[in-house]
Design an enzyme around this catalytic site. Structure first.
Site, PDB file in Angstrom:
ATOM      1  N   PRO A 165       3.380   2.911  -2.730  1.00 38.00           N
ATOM      2  CA  PRO A 165       4.112   1.225  -3.836  1.00 38.00           C
ATOM      3  C   PRO A 165       4.928   1.795  -2.954  1.00 38.00           C
ATOM      4  CG  PRO A 165       3.212   3.399  -5.409  1.00 38.00           C
ATOM      5  CD  PRO A 165       2.808   3.801  -4.175  1.00 38.00           C
ATOM      6  N   ARG A 191     -12.022  -0.908  12.048  1.00 35.82           N
ATOM      7  CA  ARG A 191     -13.225  -2.135  13.022  1.00 35.82           C
ATOM      8  C   ARG A 191     -11.873  -2.610  13.696  1.00 35.82           C
ATOM      9  NH1 ARG A 191     -15.854  -4.854   9.773  1.00 35.82           N
ATOM     10  NH2 ARG A 191     -15.238  -6.954  10.548  1.00 35.82           N
TER      11      ARG A 191
HETATM   12  C1  4FV Z   1       0.098   3.503  -3.207  1.00 38.01           C
HETATM   13  C2  4FV Z   1       0.135   2.081  -3.415  1.00 38.01           C
HETATM   14  C3  4FV Z   1       0.079   3.842  -4.730  1.00 38.01           C
HETATM   15  C4  4FV Z   1       1.520   6.682  -6.354  1.00 38.01           C
HETATM   16  C5  4FV Z   1       1.826   7.759  -7.087  1.00 38.01           C
HETATM   17  C6  4FV Z   1      -0.530   8.003  -5.436  1.00 38.01           C
HETATM   18  C7  4FV Z   1       0.464   6.581  -5.813  1.00 38.01           C
HETATM   19  C8  4FV Z   1       0.862   8.709  -6.349  1.00 38.01           C
HETATM   20  N1  4FV Z   1      -0.127   4.261  -2.344  1.00 38.01           N
HETATM   21  N2  4FV Z   1      -0.456   2.036  -1.996  1.00 38.01           N
HETATM   22  N3  4FV Z   1      -0.253   1.371  -4.013  1.00 38.01           N
HETATM   23  N4  4FV Z   1      -0.078   5.886  -4.971  1.00 38.01           N
HETATM   24  O1  4FV Z   1      -0.296   3.865  -5.723  1.00 38.01           O
HETATM   25  O2  4FV Z   1      -0.391   3.418  -1.439  1.00 38.01           O
HETATM   26  O3  4FV Z   1       0.949   9.848  -6.263  1.00 38.01           O
END
Ligand code: 4FV
Length: 246
Positions: free
Chosen positions: A89, A154
């Site tokens: 995130p 894609r």
């Molecule tokens: C996430 C997102 C995501 C956060 C803690 C995995 C999680 C756990 N990854 N974009 N939104 N990852 O929420 O890519 O480890």
């Protein structure tokens, strides 16, 4: 393009990598995806990948040593051409431009986190870039990695049948897509726009351009604030855009 994935749930990728567009791209050798189990890079007999957080607080944190060992080993084959991406995130937001940038790379390693997160020293040692698929928290990086792999696939020539369908993809030109219709001609009393059945392809192209602009004005006006998007408009779309502002 070769994509290597590091995860503690490799089984999550099996159906995805053997189905539909991505499955066919891999079958045709247009895309290579290798999924590695992070636990194969642990040193203890419990194959531990997580531990309690320093400083306390709930949840567990993924340990750095298995990640550092794993990334270095799987990236070794690709040498310095390898671009190492952590899905999280905290990453830059994935969009069409980022997908096309990454599609230009020969070798990617995708790190899929779990638990509360990954020890910060993984970022400081074996991560080139962090990417997020959206501002919400998932339980793992596996689905974001699949989203990225599908979007990348894609971009590989020969993967999407009609090359022009990628060229006309939403966002490629910066606008949303125009409406699509197929048989039956009437649904719930709703008919297909006459221009689409009249056979005048110049009129059909103009209608689709106007509809793409109208949909973008209505649903994603923020896209039309981008100079590169406005620059890509046809003179007719530009006039319509000016009209919509007046
Ligand atoms: C996430 C997102 C995501 C956060 C803690 C995995 C999680 C756990 N990854 N974009 N939104 N990852 O929420 O890519 O480890």
């Amino acid at each position: 393009m070769r994509v290597q994935v590091l995860t503690i749930f490799p089984e999550l990728f099996e159906p995805f990598l053997s189905t539909s567009l991505v499955g066919r791209a891999i079958e045709k050798g247009l895309l290579e995806v290798r999924v590695h189990d992070l636990r194969d890079f642990t040193a203890d007999r419990h194959r531990s990948v997580d531990d309690e957080p320093y400083g306390g607080g709930g949840g567990m944190v993924m340990m750095a040593p298995p990640w550092i060992r794993a990334v270095r080993e799987v990236a070794a084959a690709a040498g310095d051409r390898c671009w190492r991406v952590l899905l999280s995130p905290q990453g830059v937001r994935l969009d069409d431009a980022k997908v096309r940038e990454l599609a230009g790379r020969a070798d990617l390693v995708l790190l899929c986190g779990r638990y509360e997160g990954i020890d910060e020293r993984v970022r400081q040692t074996v991560v080139d870039e962090e990417i997020s698929i959206g501002d919400y928290v998932l339980s793992g990086g596996e689905l974001p990695a699949m989203v990225l792999i599908e979007a990348l696939s894609r971009q590989v020539p020969g993967v999407v049948g009609l090359a022009d369908s990628v060229a006309n993809d939403s966002f490629r030109l910066g606008l949303l897509d125009h409406p699509h219709y197929t048989r039956p001609p009437v649904v719930e009393g709703l008919e297909v726009p006459e221009v689409l059945t009249a056979g005048d392809h110049a009129k059909i192209r103009r209608w689709r351009e106007q509809e793409a602009l109208r949909a973008t004005l209505e649903k994603r006006p923020d896209l039309l604030a981008r100079p590169e998007v406005v620059a890509g408009l046809t003179p007719e779309q530009r006039r319509e855009l000016e009209r919509s502002k007046s």
